[in-house]
Design a protein around this motif. Structure first.
Motif, short mmCIF file in Angstrom:
data_model
loop_
_atom_site.label_atom_id
_atom_site.label_comp_id
_atom_site.label_asym_id
_atom_site.label_seq_id
_atom_site.Cartn_x
_atom_site.Cartn_y
_atom_site.Cartn_z
N LEU A 162 0.84 -1.20 0.00
CA LEU A 162 0.00 0.00 0.00
C LEU A 162 0.87 1.25 0.00
O LEU A 162 0.54 2.25 -0.64
CB LEU A 162 -0.91 0.01 1.23
N GLN A 165 2.24 1.69 -3.40
CA GLN A 165 1.19 2.18 -4.28
C GLN A 165 1.02 3.69 -4.10
O GLN A 165 0.92 4.43 -5.06
CB GLN A 165 -0.11 1.46 -3.92
N PRO A 183 -3.51 6.21 9.27
CA PRO A 183 -4.91 5.75 9.35
C PRO A 183 -5.02 4.27 9.67
O PRO A 183 -5.96 3.84 10.33
CB PRO A 183 -5.45 6.04 7.96
N GLN A 184 -4.04 3.49 9.21
CA GLN A 184 -4.13 2.06 9.48
C GLN A 184 -3.72 1.72 10.90
O GLN A 184 -3.98 0.61 11.37
CB GLN A 184 -3.28 1.28 8.50
N ARG A 257 -15.36 0.21 11.22
CA ARG A 257 -14.74 -0.70 10.27
C ARG A 257 -13.43 -1.27 10.76
O ARG A 257 -12.68 -0.60 11.42
CB ARG A 257 -14.46 0.06 8.97
N TYR A 259 -9.90 -2.73 9.24
CA TYR A 259 -9.23 -2.64 7.95
C TYR A 259 -8.59 -3.98 7.63
O TYR A 259 -7.47 -4.24 8.01
CB TYR A 259 -8.14 -1.57 7.97
N ALA A 260 -9.35 -4.82 6.96
CA ALA A 260 -8.79 -6.11 6.59
C ALA A 260 -7.86 -5.89 5.41
O ALA A 260 -8.05 -4.97 4.63
CB ALA A 260 -9.90 -7.06 6.22
N LEU A 262 -6.94 -6.61 1.85
CA LEU A 262 -7.74 -7.09 0.75
C LEU A 262 -6.88 -8.00 -0.10
O LEU A 262 -5.67 -7.88 -0.12
CB LEU A 262 -8.22 -5.92 -0.10
N LEU B 90 -5.97 -1.78 -3.02
CA LEU B 90 -6.71 -0.56 -2.69
C LEU B 90 -6.47 -0.22 -1.22
O LEU B 90 -6.23 -1.11 -0.41
CB LEU B 90 -8.20 -0.76 -2.94
N PHE B 91 -6.58 1.07 -0.89
CA PHE B 91 -6.41 1.47 0.50
C PHE B 91 -7.67 1.08 1.27
O PHE B 91 -8.75 1.60 0.98
CB PHE B 91 -6.17 2.97 0.60
N PRO B 92 -7.55 0.17 2.24
CA PRO B 92 -8.76 -0.36 2.87
C PRO B 92 -9.48 0.68 3.72
O PRO B 92 -10.66 0.51 4.00
CB PRO B 92 -8.24 -1.51 3.73
N HIS B 93 -8.77 1.75 4.12
CA HIS B 93 -9.41 2.72 5.01
C HIS B 93 -10.11 3.83 4.25
O HIS B 93 -10.68 4.72 4.87
CB HIS B 93 -8.39 3.28 5.98
N LYS B 132 -16.81 1.04 0.40
CA LYS B 132 -15.45 0.73 0.82
C LYS B 132 -14.94 -0.42 -0.04
O LYS B 132 -15.74 -1.23 -0.52
CB LYS B 132 -15.45 0.31 2.29
N PRO B 133 -13.62 -0.53 -0.20
CA PRO B 133 -13.08 -1.57 -1.08
C PRO B 133 -13.54 -2.98 -0.74
O PRO B 133 -13.74 -3.80 -1.63
CB PRO B 133 -11.57 -1.45 -0.88
N ASP B 134 -13.74 -3.26 0.57
CA ASP B 134 -14.13 -4.64 0.89
C ASP B 134 -15.58 -4.92 0.54
O ASP B 134 -16.06 -6.03 0.73
CB ASP B 134 -13.84 -4.97 2.37
N GLN B 135 -16.28 -3.92 0.00
CA GLN B 135 -17.64 -4.19 -0.48
C GLN B 135 -17.67 -4.38 -1.99
O GLN B 135 -18.72 -4.30 -2.61
CB GLN B 135 -18.55 -3.03 -0.08
N GLN B 141 -12.59 -4.46 -7.72
CA GLN B 141 -11.43 -3.84 -7.06
C GLN B 141 -10.33 -3.57 -8.07
O GLN B 141 -9.69 -2.52 -8.05
CB GLN B 141 -10.88 -4.78 -5.98
#
Ligand SMILES: Nc1ncnc2c1ncn2[C@@H]1O[C@H](COP(=O)(O)OP(=O)(O)OP(=O)(O)O)[C@@H](O)[C@H]1O
Ligand SMILES: [Mg+2]
Lengths: 522, 344
Positions: A162, A165, A183-184, A257, A259-260, A262, B90-93, B132-135, B141
């Protein structure tokens, strides 16, 4: 003919066993009700006191003073701890700081020193130290590991892809840190901040030693001097409201939320940041931190031990205190873990609204300061269940209420690793549901249970407030003996007790550190 | 014209040589595909180009500017090179919209507008912007990641197996959509893939990689028809490789004399035939030059093993349309159209 046969088959004796989960649920609910007793008690006290009395007892100068002090303490300590812990976690996890592993361990080690021993050490070095400044300084060194631990685990879990990226999208390294890394870390930071805030509200010994008044010290003063029940209850009510405010703040900051990570695959290992010419200057930060959080206790204890010589090792008294402490720690640790088993199992195997709600009740209950728990149990036993007043049963209940989440976290992690199919296989091999649960999941989750016992015992060993108020007559744990001696200004005589508490806590602290690494999978 | 130039790039991880001297030039606005077996260094190459890692030796030049060489390197955030990783990353937050607008330096409104535009460009419903990305599904994605990389109009786009999470149908459609988006934006692209078909369909230039090196770089048609060696041939599709004696532009092979695509060589060599060059029919005694050894039914075609006559009994396998109804033991005539390719 055939009709009768059919009928016989249908009416063959059948009986239903209650499902394992309904038993578990019942036990979990009972434990939750017991755990919520202190909170319920405070609310009851508020109602029973009546509006007018409550108003006069709450809206007075003394309470306002305490409120201002408490707010200042929290508002100063938490940001400093956060800054310190995040910086140290970053240095030890993400940079080529020399000896990073050692420093990371040294940042956790202060947890092995009970907060009131930190305070004792500072007072030993600077006898005149007192007030808000001292409170903040000592709280920072005593409590920053509560933030360091989760934040450094979170650093290890971050997916460096990340950050790459973000760089490819044109962000400079500082911006990447601010917009992607921080944020994470938010969940870890929020959790740690909450924990520190609750400790600040609940701690007695640390602040009493430096004569800094908080709600907790004020309640204990009331309790010990005049036993002015109603005034103490009202202070407890305000204290509980402060805790609830903290809980609410944390919940809203944290958001809902998780933050898993992905996508598939395993995260690449993070790159280490080269500090270059800052490498050695930056060593100063962990060095100074360790000097204050470990060096000062070591120095003072060493000095008193030398000054006291062999005279302070009154082995009969120390041996007795050690024995009593170990017994009470073991009973409390096992009871806490056993009480956590049903809810741990439910929260992994039956994830639904009611199990989440129950779990929330336990966390809420355990965030009640020890003084409130003790006050509630004292009042309830004195008024309604006198035979239980100052018995082992009552004090163990207090420990269960206060430390259950520690056992819950360890248990849940290891139950989650046991595949549910094993339980089903055992059931299909003819075990009853309870038996199947016992012979598979509970057995396999034993390491987690052991960790749960260890972690709750660590809490119990260093617990002073509730222990003092609830312990059966004649009990003298290490913490109590230490406290009694320092109150008589026998600092040398108290030193051996502090050393023993630290020695017994060290391995448990190592376990905590190790666990946080394992959670991060490294 | 050269837009990107890689000059003998090397990268070692401990004892492993992930890149072992990579040279390539990429023309502006072109599409290059890199194929190769797992672990051959494709991702490493893209990470070097993007600036996530520094090469041990060699140089990277983009549009005439040195990006990395022995003197040092330009950090990733100053290169303006877009990259879409295999898992989207993708940025999960952040919401989808914030993800897409992440690299933009405009105000919120402009970011939202641009995000909406890009969502349409990659074929997604702008209503998803607030999710959100996890959706999102894996394929969605992936497309958001592409939109995010496109947002800053990068000079160069790197795609690391971006379609591997998609099912076959969606994969073809997405690949076409992405290719269209990129060529209409005129962005030079490098695609890494495991899938030779994807590479052949996508690229203007195809590079085949093995153990940290390019074994062949050329147009897709060229690499398919004239691979440098048997392994490359097999990687690009079904290959039938036979030994042959070559003399005067003719190869004497187990299938008889065949025309070859290169002259000026004589001696023993091996030749490549592609399945579309070969036809097989049932035949009588003197016409036949082979025997069916084995038939595996596979629906419209049968996977058939044929053993050629001759002392060496060379064998190959081929998918033959089912209407022939061949059985093991049948005698067949195998004939070849077009020229065989001679390996050097
Ligand atoms: N960070 C690293 N540390 C050590 N070795 C690495 C690292 N990254 C890659 N390698 C090694 O370098 C080689 C090339 O890896 P790379 O990821 O580039 O392969 P790839 O071609 O992308 O493979 P795949 O198709 O499976 O993604 C592999 O042998 C790999 O083990
Ligand atoms: Mg790869």
């Amino acid at each position: 003919m055939s009709a009768t046969t059919d009928t016989r088959v249908l009416t063959a004796p059948r009986y239903r066993l209650p499902a394992a989960s309904s038993w578990t649920l019942t036990i979990a609910v009972v434990v939750a009700l017991l755990a919520l007793l202190p909170l319920g008690f405070v609310l009851w006290a508020a109602v029973a006191t009546g509006w007018d009395t409550a108003v006069t007892l709450i809206f007075r100068g003394r309470v306002a003073e305490l409120m201002v002090d408490t707010i200042l303490l929290v508002l100063l300590t938490i940001p400093i701890c956060t800054l310190l812990a995040v910086t140290l976690a970053w240095l030890t996890e993400r940079t080529d700081l020399p000896g990073a592993r050692l420093w990371s361990w040294l940042c956790v080690a202060p947890l092995a020193v009970p907060a009131f021993v930190h305070s004792y050490a500072w007072v030993g070095l600077w006898p005149g130290i007192h007030g808000l400044g001292a409170g903040v300084a000592i709280s920072v060194v005593a409590y920053f590991p509560f933030l360091f631990l989760p934040v450094s685990a979170a650093f290890r879990l971050l997916d460096p892809a990340l950050e790459d990226q973000a760089a490819s999208l044109g962000l400079a390294p500082v911006a990447v840190f601010r917009r992607v890394v921080l944020p994470q870390l938010r969940l870890a930071v929020c959790g740690g901040m909450l924990l520190i805030g609750l400790h600040l509200l609940a701690e007695y010994g640390l602040f009493a030693m430096i004569r800094f008044d908080t709600f907790t010290t004020a309640i204990i003063d009331q309790f010990q001097s005049t036993y002015n029940g109603v005034a103490a209850y009202m202070l407890a009510l305000v204290l509980v409201l402060c805790c609830l405010v903290l809980l609410g703040l944390e919940a809203s900051l944290r958001g809902r939320r998780r933050y898993a990570r992905l996508g598939p695959g395993v995260a690449r290992r993070t790159k280490t940041v080269r500090l270059g010419r800052w490498r050695y200057p930056l060593l100063l930060l962990p060095l100074v931190t360790a000097a204050f959080s470990l060096g000062i206790p070591a120095l003072t204890l060493g000095r008193w031990l030398v000054a006291g010589g062999t005279a302070i090792w009154r082995m009969d008294e120390i041996g007795l205190a050690l024995g009593q402490t170990l017994v009470i720690c073991l009973i409390g640790g096992f009871a806490t873990t056993a009480a956590a088993v049903p809810i741990a199992w439910l929260s992994v195997r039956r994830v639904n609204r009611s199990s989440r709600f129950l779990e929330g009740c336990y966390y809420l209950a355990s965030s009640m300061p020890g003084v409130v728990v003790a006050l509630a149990l004292v009042t309830v036993t004195v008024r309604a269940l006198l035979p239980l007043y100052q018995t082992v049963a009552t004090i163990v209940l207090a420990y269960v209420i206060m430390f259950l989440p520690r056992a819950l976290v360890s248990l849940r992690a290891s139950i989650a690793q046991v595949p549910v199919e094993l339980e089903q296989a055992a059931a299909s091999l003819g075990r009853s549901p309870g038996n199947a649960l016992w012979s598979t999941t509970v057995r396999l989750a034993a390491p987690g249970a052991a960790a749960g016992v260890a972690l709750s015992s660590l809490g119990i060993m260093n617990e002073l407030t509730a222990t003092q108020m609830l312990a059966p007559n004649g009990t003298r744990t290490l913490a109590m003996a230490f406290w009694a001696l320092t109150s008589e200004i026998d600092y040398a005589g108290a030193a051996p007790y502090a050393v023993l508490m630290v020695l017994f806590s060290l391995p448990l602290t190592w376990l905590l550190h190790h666990q946080s690494k394992k959670i991060a999978g490294r | 014209m050269t837009f990107l130039k890689l000059d003998s790039l090397r990268k070692h991880y401990g004892a492993v040589a992930a890149l072992d001297g990579v040279d390539m030039t990429v023309a502006p606005g072109s599409r290059t595909a890199i194929v190769g077996p797992s672990g051959c260094g494709k991702t490493t190459l893209l990470r070097l180009i993007a600036g996530f890692e520094a090469p041990d030796a060699g140089a990277i030049l983009l549009d005439g500017e040195v990006m990395a060489d022995a003197q040092g390197q330009v950090p990733a955030h100053l290169r303006n090179i877009g990259i879409v990783a295999q898992d989207g990353c993708l940025f999960p937050h952040l919401s989808v919209s914030d993800n897409i607008g992440f690299g933009l330096k405009t105000d919120r409104e402009a970011k939202r507008a641009r995000a909406g535009e890009l969502m349409e460009m990659v074929g997604l419903d702008p209503a998803m912007l607030s999710r959100k990305p996890d959706q999102l599904s894996g394929g969605q994605q992936q497309r958001v990641a592409l939109a995010r990389a496109l947002a800053r109009q990068p000079r160069l786009m790197l795609l690391d197996e971006p379609f591997s999470a998609l099912d076959t149908g969606l994969r073809v459609a997405t690949r076409k959509a992405v290719a269209d988006v990129l060529s209409s934006a005129g962005i030079t692209t490098i695609l890494v893939t495991h899938d030779q078909q994807e590479a052949l369909a996508f690229a203007d230039q195809l590079a085949v990689m093995r153990s940290g090196r390019f074994v062949q770089v050329g147009s897709p048609r060229d690499v398919y028809a004239r691979p440098v060696d048997a392994a490359t041939a097999a990687f690009m599709g079904e290959a039938i490789v036979l030994p042959a004696d070559v003399a005067g532009g003719q190869a004497e092979s187990p299938l008889g004399p065949l025309a070859i695509d290169a002259g000026g060589f004589s001696g023993a060599g091996s030749i490549l035939l592609r399945p579309e060059q070969i036809s097989v029919r049932r035949a009588e005694a003197e016409d036949a030059n082979g025997t069916v050894a084995d038939v595996v039914f596979g629906g419209s075609t049968c996977d058939t093993r044929i053993v050629l006559d001759g002392v060496h009994a060379h064998a190959f396998r081929l998918d033959i349309p089912n209407r022939e109804m061949l059985h093991a033991g049948d005698r067949v005539a195998v004939s070849v159209s077009g020229k065989a390719h001679l390996f050097r």
